[in-house]
Design a protein around this motif. Structure first.
Motif: not given
Length: 75
Positions: A19-22, A37-41, A49-52, A54-62
């Motif tokens: 993913a190119g994430i540290p 973050t949006a960039d990480t999402a 192969d999901t949508s960004p 999805f990841w931001l929604g998980l973060q919002m739930a947390v």
């Protein structure tokens, strides 16, 4: 980890490289010490192969869960 990496037999190190994430940032996300973050999402969405959203929604739930817990503690 359990839902995305373990079924694929992959590690956080693999995901970080793919993913190119540290690796350190990914570890903080996995342990709940850093948010997605949006960039990480965008990067996670590309790898899995999901949508960004999805990841931001998980973060919002947390974030909402954390806010509710803090509110309970203040009452």
């Amino acid at each position: 980890m359990k839902e995305f990496l373990e079924p694929l037999g992959r590690t956080q190190t693999w995901l970080a490289a793919e993913a190119g994430i540290p690796r350190s940032a990914l570890s903080l996300i996995a342990t709940g010490k850093r948010g997605v973050t949006a960039d990480t999402a965008l990067k996670l969405a590309r790898v899995f192969d999901t949508s960004p959203q999805f990841w931001l929604g998980l973060q919002m739930a947390v974030d909402l869960w954390d806010a509710r817990e803090r509110e309970k503690g203040a009452a």
